[in-house]
Write an enzyme that holds these catalytic residues in place. Structure first.
Site, PDB file in Angstrom:
ATOM      1  N   GLU A 234      35.676  98.782 -31.652  1.00 37.98           N
ATOM      2  CA  GLU A 234      36.624  99.032 -32.744  1.00 37.98           C
ATOM      3  C   GLU A 234      37.002 100.534 -33.064  1.00 37.98           C
ATOM      4  O   GLU A 234      38.321 100.693 -33.306  1.00 37.98           O
ATOM      5  CB  GLU A 234      35.848  98.464 -34.028  1.00 37.98           C
ATOM      6  CG  GLU A 234      36.060  96.801 -34.034  1.00 37.98           C
ATOM      7  CD  GLU A 234      34.885  96.185 -33.209  1.00 37.98           C
ATOM      8  OE1 GLU A 234      35.094  95.213 -32.950  1.00 37.98           O
ATOM      9  OE2 GLU A 234      33.935  97.106 -32.594  1.00 37.98           O
TER      10      GLU A 234
ATOM     11  N   HIS B  21      27.500  88.936 -40.552  1.00 36.34           N
ATOM     12  CA  HIS B  21      29.088  88.760 -40.260  1.00 36.34           C
ATOM     13  C   HIS B  21      29.596  87.797 -41.532  1.00 36.34           C
ATOM     14  O   HIS B  21      30.655  87.163 -41.216  1.00 36.34           O
ATOM     15  CB  HIS B  21      28.892  87.555 -39.090  1.00 36.34           C
ATOM     16  CG  HIS B  21      28.436  88.424 -37.876  1.00 36.34           C
ATOM     17  ND1 HIS B  21      27.021  88.910 -37.539  1.00 36.34           N
ATOM     18  CD2 HIS B  21      29.123  88.497 -36.738  1.00 36.34           C
ATOM     19  CE1 HIS B  21      26.934  89.351 -36.390  1.00 36.34           C
ATOM     20  NE2 HIS B  21      28.386  89.254 -35.743  1.00 36.34           N
TER      21      HIS B  21
END
Length: 358
Positions: A86, A155
């Protein structure tokens, strides 16, 4: 105790609840996934400087199939698969934006955007200011935010409060297909970095769409909320996935004689203060609803701002925040279900604000 996901019981004819009052004709229903896909398709076709990059966005059609068919249509230069890095591909996308392109940077989940937080905050959000307005960063950061089902603590975090606190970013949190199409298109065309916080739970939910919404030039002005349901007893301000539970709660409240006005915020930075203030002046009560944590959340900002403005004197009761529980998200789905507001939680909170014993 039996735990039932209320999203499965949504009556499509009731979403949006003011649809029959609108002048345009409803033409069909579509899923949020298809709304996003169509918006991306149209923006790629409209502007050759637009491209998409992220993990599995190209040949795999996207982790959630949001970019399905776009790689085959537009090729390797417009849809770029990246490694699981990322910080790397986010930095590349920001550099491309500075060079004049319009990248759409997809995070498989905004939990993973933490790997690129320095790029987003220091590389994208501040650049226009630090260059004295010389270099804008027209980039979109998009992907699912918050909890889905059984994804556990690392998450399932909602980063709405995080990103809306950053000067230089614009932050969208859509609910319906109308929101998703209009918000994403507006984000792609905006000269500044825009964060679009989506919901994995909503991707497969259908909403009615109109001719107007399906127009390729349909956009929702950034910073403009929508009154999803008019009411006179209490204002319920919500965003994203939580708006659906809020609408369900409003229907239950209506059956008990409490007419709630539901504001779908759609945009968190900037917030539509004009719509919020006008609604409070009308209902004299306010409750915010969000799936994120209570500390430093969206509701915290709204309630604090109300306290600092003359509209505070319009309130007949203290403003209340209905939020997720202040704990890391549990893995077990039945416990997770009770950790974020559902319609029965919202109804209970709203009754207390309205002075009704629960």
């Amino acid at each position: 105790m039996q735990f039932i996901c209320p999203l499965r019981g949504i009556l499509l004819s009731n979403i949006p609840h003011n649809a029959q009052k609108q002048s345009y004709r409803l033409i069909k229903k579509m899923t949020v996934r298809d709304a996003l896909n169509s918006a991306l398709d149209e923006e790629l076709a409209r502007d050759e400087s637009v491209f998409i990059m992220g993990e599995e966005v190209a040949q795999y059609d996207g982790a959630y199939k949001v970019t399905k068919g776009l790689w085959k249509k537009y090729g390797d230069k417009r849809l770029i698969d990246t490694p699981i890095t990322e910080a790397g591909f986010c930095g590349i996308a920001i550099g491309a934006a500075l060079a004049g392109l319009r990248p759409i940077c997809e995070f498989m989940t905004f939990n993973f955007s933490m790997q690129a937080i320095d790029r987003i905050v220091n590389g994208a959000a501040k650049n226009f200011y630090m260059s004295a307005g010389k270099y804008s960063v027209p980039i979109v950061f998009r992907g699912p935010n918050g909890n889905a089902k059984g994804l556990a603590a690392q998450h399932s975090q909602c980063f709405a409060g995080w990103y809306m606190s950053i000067p230089g970013l614009k932050v969208m949190s859509p609910t319906t297909c109308e929101d998703y199409r209009g918000s994403l298109k507006a984000a792609v065309r905006d000269p500044d970095p825009v964060v679009v916080l989506e919901s994995e739970v909503l991707y497969n939910i259908e909403f009615p769409v109109s001719d107007e919404v399906m127009d390729k030039n349909f956009v929702i002005p950034i910073g403009k909320a929508k009154i999803e349901k008019s009411g006179k007893h209490i204002t319920l301000a919500s965003h994203g996935q939580a708006t659906l539970y809020t609408m369900q709660a409003a229907e239950i409240l209506a059956g008990e004689g409490i007419e709630a006005e539901v504001i779908n915020l759609r945009c968190l930075r900037p917030l539509d203060w004009d719509t919020i203030f006008k609604s409070i002046t009308k209902t004299h009560r306010l409750m915010t609803v969000e799936l994120g944590w209570p500390v430093c959340g969206v509701g915290s900002e709204i309630v604090a701002t109300i306290m600092e403005n003359p509209v505070f004197f319009q309130l007949d009761a203290p403003a209340v925040r209905c939020t997720g529980i202040d704990v890391p998200m549990p893995y077990a789905e039945n416990i997770e279900y009770e950790c974020t507001p559902k319609e029965h939680h919202i109804v209970s909170f709203a009754k207390k604000v309205c002075g009704v014993k629960v």
